[in-house]
Design a protein around this motif. Sequence first.
Motif, PDB file in Angstrom:
ATOM      1  N   VAL A 206       5.888   5.125 -11.186  1.00  0.00           N
ATOM      2  CA  VAL A 206       6.230   5.258  -9.765  1.00  0.00           C
ATOM      3  C   VAL A 206       5.892   3.976  -9.007  1.00  0.00           C
ATOM      4  N   ALA A 207       4.782   3.345  -9.346  1.00  0.00           N
ATOM      5  CA  ALA A 207       4.412   2.088  -8.681  1.00  0.00           C
ATOM      6  C   ALA A 207       5.490   1.034  -8.903  1.00  0.00           C
ATOM      7  N   ARG A 208       6.006   0.930 -10.123  1.00  0.00           N
ATOM      8  CA  ARG A 208       7.052  -0.052 -10.402  1.00  0.00           C
ATOM      9  C   ARG A 208       8.346   0.281  -9.664  1.00  0.00           C
TER      10      ARG A 208
ATOM     11  N   PRO B  71       0.808  -1.237   0.000  1.00  0.00           N
ATOM     12  CA  PRO B  71       0.000   0.000   0.000  1.00  0.00           C
ATOM     13  C   PRO B  71       0.830   1.271   0.000  1.00  0.00           C
ATOM     14  N   ILE B  72       2.003   1.251   0.624  1.00  0.00           N
ATOM     15  CA  ILE B  72       2.844   2.450   0.654  1.00  0.00           C
ATOM     16  C   ILE B  72       3.276   2.832  -0.761  1.00  0.00           C
ATOM     17  N   ALA B  73       3.728   1.839  -1.540  1.00  0.00           N
ATOM     18  CA  ALA B  73       4.122   2.106  -2.925  1.00  0.00           C
ATOM     19  C   ALA B  73       2.927   2.589  -3.734  1.00  0.00           C
TER      20      ALA B  73
ATOM     21  N   LEU C  46       8.480  -9.811 -12.511  1.00  0.00           N
ATOM     22  CA  LEU C  46       7.287  -9.926 -11.665  1.00  0.00           C
ATOM     23  C   LEU C  46       6.595  -8.572 -11.498  1.00  0.00           C
ATOM     24  N   ILE C  47       7.368  -7.530 -11.238  1.00  0.00           N
ATOM     25  CA  ILE C  47       6.793  -6.190 -11.046  1.00  0.00           C
ATOM     26  C   ILE C  47       6.161  -5.686 -12.336  1.00  0.00           C
TER      27      ILE C  47
ATOM     28  N   THR D 118      -0.332   9.640  -5.290  1.00  0.00           N
ATOM     29  CA  THR D 118      -0.167  11.061  -4.995  1.00  0.00           C
ATOM     30  C   THR D 118       0.766  11.737  -6.003  1.00  0.00           C
ATOM     31  N   THR D 119       1.838  11.041  -6.392  1.00  0.00           N
ATOM     32  CA  THR D 119       2.764  11.626  -7.370  1.00  0.00           C
ATOM     33  C   THR D 119       2.078  11.819  -8.717  1.00  0.00           C
ATOM     34  N   SER D 120       1.272  10.848  -9.132  1.00  0.00           N
ATOM     35  CA  SER D 120       0.599  10.959 -10.429  1.00  0.00           C
ATOM     36  C   SER D 120      -0.425  12.087 -10.436  1.00  0.00           C
ATOM     37  N   MET D 121      -1.165  12.240  -9.341  1.00  0.00           N
ATOM     38  CA  MET D 121      -2.164  13.303  -9.297  1.00  0.00           C
ATOM     39  C   MET D 121      -1.492  14.683  -9.273  1.00  0.00           C
ATOM     40  N   ARG D 122      -0.398  14.811  -8.549  1.00  0.00           N
ATOM     41  CA  ARG D 122       0.323  16.086  -8.521  1.00  0.00           C
ATOM     42  C   ARG D 122       0.925  16.408  -9.878  1.00  0.00           C
ATOM     43  N   SER D 123       1.340  15.360 -10.600  1.00  0.00           N
ATOM     44  CA  SER D 123       1.982  15.596 -11.900  1.00  0.00           C
ATOM     45  C   SER D 123       1.005  16.117 -12.941  1.00  0.00           C
ATOM     46  N   MET D 124      -0.287  15.933 -12.702  1.00  0.00           N
ATOM     47  CA  MET D 124      -1.276  16.492 -13.627  1.00  0.00           C
ATOM     48  C   MET D 124      -1.134  18.004 -13.735  1.00  0.00           C
TER      49      MET D 124
END
Length: 299
Positions: A145-147, A65-67, A170-171, A73-79
């Motif tokens: 970012v998730a990867r 969940p942390i990742a 796997l990731i 949050t990073t993706s929404m800010r990058s918008m």
Amino acid sequence: PYLKSLWFTRDEAEQLASELNRNITQSPMQMEFFRNASAISRTITATLDFSASIIQGLPILASNPIAFFHALTTSMRSMFDSSIFQRYLSTPRVQNITSRAPGLIITGGGESEYTEAFRLLPKIIGGPKGILSPFQRQFEVFGDVARIEAASALLPGAAKAGRVPEMVQLINHATGVIDSLGMGISPMQRSIEGSLILFAPRYFRASLALVGDLLGSNYTARESSIMLGSMLTSGIAMYLHLANASGQEPILDPADSRFLTLQIGDTRMGPGSIWVALARLAGRLIIDTDTGEISPAQA
């Protein structure tokens, strides 16, 4: 016998392949038109409904969940600020992770299967400063970012065990990306898949590959079982909570057409995705059609 009506026979598959090859050879422009139309539909659907976290992020949400929330949050800010992701990529920590995990698929905020059709749209819509550009950016940034963050968590153990390549694979699979060209998938097959058969062929193939990782090495089998098991239990728990809150009886039988759905007005609604589809298929394979019970011989 339990695959009857669910699978093509050898003769049917050969006939279908022959017809597709003949039509593609005779009508390449038509096939290209359908492929592009499918790509545009996929791009607009995926980017405008903020679905990256649900499409690509389910296994990560369940297992890390942390990742997941870092990526969200990073993706929404990058918008709203295109430089945020580039600053993230340039940090020494991220540079170290990506250098130690070669093969991790990073778009760099560019395009993937879901957003490849942006180049087909008018510049005012799909160009670098087009109307949909921020939506494309948030979609791709989430996956990247998730990867990276998932790799950050798994790298110490994978490096110690000498399993970094398996970890990277796997990731990639868990976040719905795969190198079809590197797998030797022909342009013709990719064209057929993208235009006639699947909404998102590479995501579908990557998700099936994650299931296949259960049969891989000890490392990939263990980690993929954790991801899939966590996703299953957390998804079922969320559904049960929603069903109880709405005063409805939960439907947990994969062979039931109402599986994981709730009655909303006059319609039954529930989550989609390949994971629900695979659960339905598994349910149909192990249920004896005559008795309606689980068959020990097929389970």
